[in-house]
Design a protein around this motif. Structure first.
Motif, mmCIF file in Angstrom:
data_model
loop_
_atom_site.group_PDB
_atom_site.id
_atom_site.type_symbol
_atom_site.label_atom_id
_atom_site.label_comp_id
_atom_site.label_asym_id
_atom_site.label_seq_id
_atom_site.Cartn_x
_atom_site.Cartn_y
_atom_site.Cartn_z
ATOM 1 N N LYS A 7 24.752 2.517 -39.120
ATOM 2 C CA LYS A 7 25.664 1.797 -38.227
ATOM 3 C C LYS A 7 27.111 2.180 -38.547
ATOM 4 N N GLU A 8 27.468 2.195 -39.815
ATOM 5 C CA GLU A 8 28.829 2.543 -40.213
ATOM 6 C C GLU A 8 29.180 3.968 -39.806
ATOM 7 N N ARG A 9 28.265 4.893 -40.037
ATOM 8 C CA ARG A 9 28.513 6.292 -39.690
ATOM 9 C C ARG A 9 28.688 6.470 -38.181
ATOM 10 N N LEU A 10 27.799 5.840 -37.409
ATOM 11 C CA LEU A 10 27.870 5.935 -35.959
ATOM 12 C C LEU A 10 29.152 5.283 -35.438
ATOM 13 N N PHE A 11 29.480 4.117 -35.971
ATOM 14 C CA PHE A 11 30.687 3.419 -35.540
ATOM 15 C C PHE A 11 31.935 4.261 -35.843
ATOM 16 N N LYS A 12 31.997 4.826 -37.045
ATOM 17 C CA LYS A 12 33.143 5.656 -37.431
ATOM 18 C C LYS A 12 33.284 6.846 -36.483
ATOM 19 N N GLU A 13 32.182 7.451 -36.137
ATOM 20 C CA GLU A 13 32.208 8.602 -35.233
ATOM 21 C C GLU A 13 32.709 8.188 -33.847
ATOM 22 N N VAL A 14 32.205 7.076 -33.339
ATOM 23 C CA VAL A 14 32.642 6.583 -32.027
ATOM 24 C C VAL A 14 34.129 6.240 -32.077
ATOM 25 N N TYR A 15 34.550 5.573 -33.154
ATOM 26 C CA TYR A 15 35.953 5.186 -33.297
ATOM 27 C C TYR A 15 36.859 6.415 -33.313
ATOM 28 N N GLU A 16 36.533 7.375 -34.140
ATOM 29 C CA GLU A 16 37.374 8.573 -34.267
ATOM 30 C C GLU A 16 37.409 9.399 -32.985
ATOM 31 N N ASN A 17 36.312 9.441 -32.251
ATOM 32 C CA ASN A 17 36.255 10.249 -31.031
ATOM 33 C C ASN A 17 36.925 9.573 -29.829
ATOM 34 N N HIS A 18 37.063 8.251 -29.866
ATOM 35 C CA HIS A 18 37.505 7.557 -28.659
ATOM 36 C C HIS A 18 38.800 6.761 -28.798
ATOM 37 N N ILE A 56 23.982 -0.991 -24.394
ATOM 38 C CA ILE A 56 24.754 0.040 -23.704
ATOM 39 C C ILE A 56 23.775 0.879 -22.894
ATOM 40 N N ASN A 57 23.865 0.709 -21.579
ATOM 41 C CA ASN A 57 22.961 1.413 -20.674
ATOM 42 C C ASN A 57 23.515 2.770 -20.275
ATOM 43 N N THR A 58 24.802 2.967 -20.536
ATOM 44 C CA THR A 58 25.435 4.253 -20.228
ATOM 45 C C THR A 58 25.877 4.871 -21.552
ATOM 46 N N SER A 59 26.857 5.724 -21.522
ATOM 47 C CA SER A 59 27.372 6.319 -22.757
ATOM 48 C C SER A 59 28.327 5.349 -23.440
ATOM 49 N N TYR A 60 28.574 5.596 -24.727
ATOM 50 C CA TYR A 60 29.568 4.781 -25.431
ATOM 51 C C TYR A 60 30.919 4.919 -24.752
ATOM 52 N N SER A 61 31.241 6.102 -24.297
ATOM 53 C CA SER A 61 32.515 6.345 -23.645
ATOM 54 C C SER A 61 32.685 5.438 -22.421
#
Length: 178
Positions: A7-18, A56-61
């Motif tokens: 969860k932390e790794r995925l969240f960090k990736e989403v945070y940094e990318n968006h 989330i039914n679509t993308s995180y973005s």
């Protein structure tokens, strides 16, 4: 890798990318750097707290853009209410019968009575009412946080307002005659 580390790794990736793109998106809507940052931070905070339950039914973005847009629109609507209220207050003739300390004491006592009445509501209703009115959370946000139906939140807030109106009917007449 355990679930929390994932969860932390995925969240960090989403945070940094968006983060930057969401900040710029928010800034276009609210036109204030600090408010735009706060909105994006609130979206990511909400995502972190509800990471496991957010469907989330679509993308995180797409999800994040919609969340930022909705929160920014809610922010602007709330800001408009505040500005309209301030303009209304400024347009009201100043009463000659009160001096500032009197007004302050009356407002303080009224706030105390309102808080006492909120405290007298059933605990779940009071919590929902506070989240709605003092934390400016939407019915959906409250429902997600408390894991209850959005319609339940709406009914609880409506019932709380009805009870508060009944309790403070006498105050409205009292203030009218001051």
């Amino acid at each position: 890798m355990n679930k929390e580390a994932f969860k932390e790794r995925l969240f960090k990736e989403v945070y940094e990318n968006h983060w930057l793109k969401l900040y710029l998106h928010s800034l276009k809507i609210v036109d204030d750097e600090d408010d735009a940052k706060d909105i994006v931070q609130e979206v990511f905070t909400n995502l972190w707290h509800n990471f496991d339950s957010v469907g989330i039914n679509t993308s995180y973005s797409s999800y994040l853009y919609a969340s930022v847009r909705n929160r920014a629109i809610n922010y602007l609507a709330h800001k408009k209410v505040i500005v309209d209220h301030e303009r209304y207050q400024e347009a009201q003739p100043k009463s000659q019968s009160f001096n500032e300390p009197d007004v302050f004491l009356i407002e303080k006592e009224l706030a105390r009575q309102i808080n006492a009445e909120i405290d007298s509501l059933p605990p779940k209703m009071a919590a929902i009412f506070r989240k709605s009115r003092f934390e400016n959370k939407s019915y959906k946000e409250i429902a997600d946080e408390l894991e209850i139906a959005e319609n339940t939140v709406k009914k609880q807030v409506s019932r709380a307002l009805q009870l508060m109106r009944e309790k403070f009917l006498h105050i409205k007449y009292y203030l009218f005659f001051l």
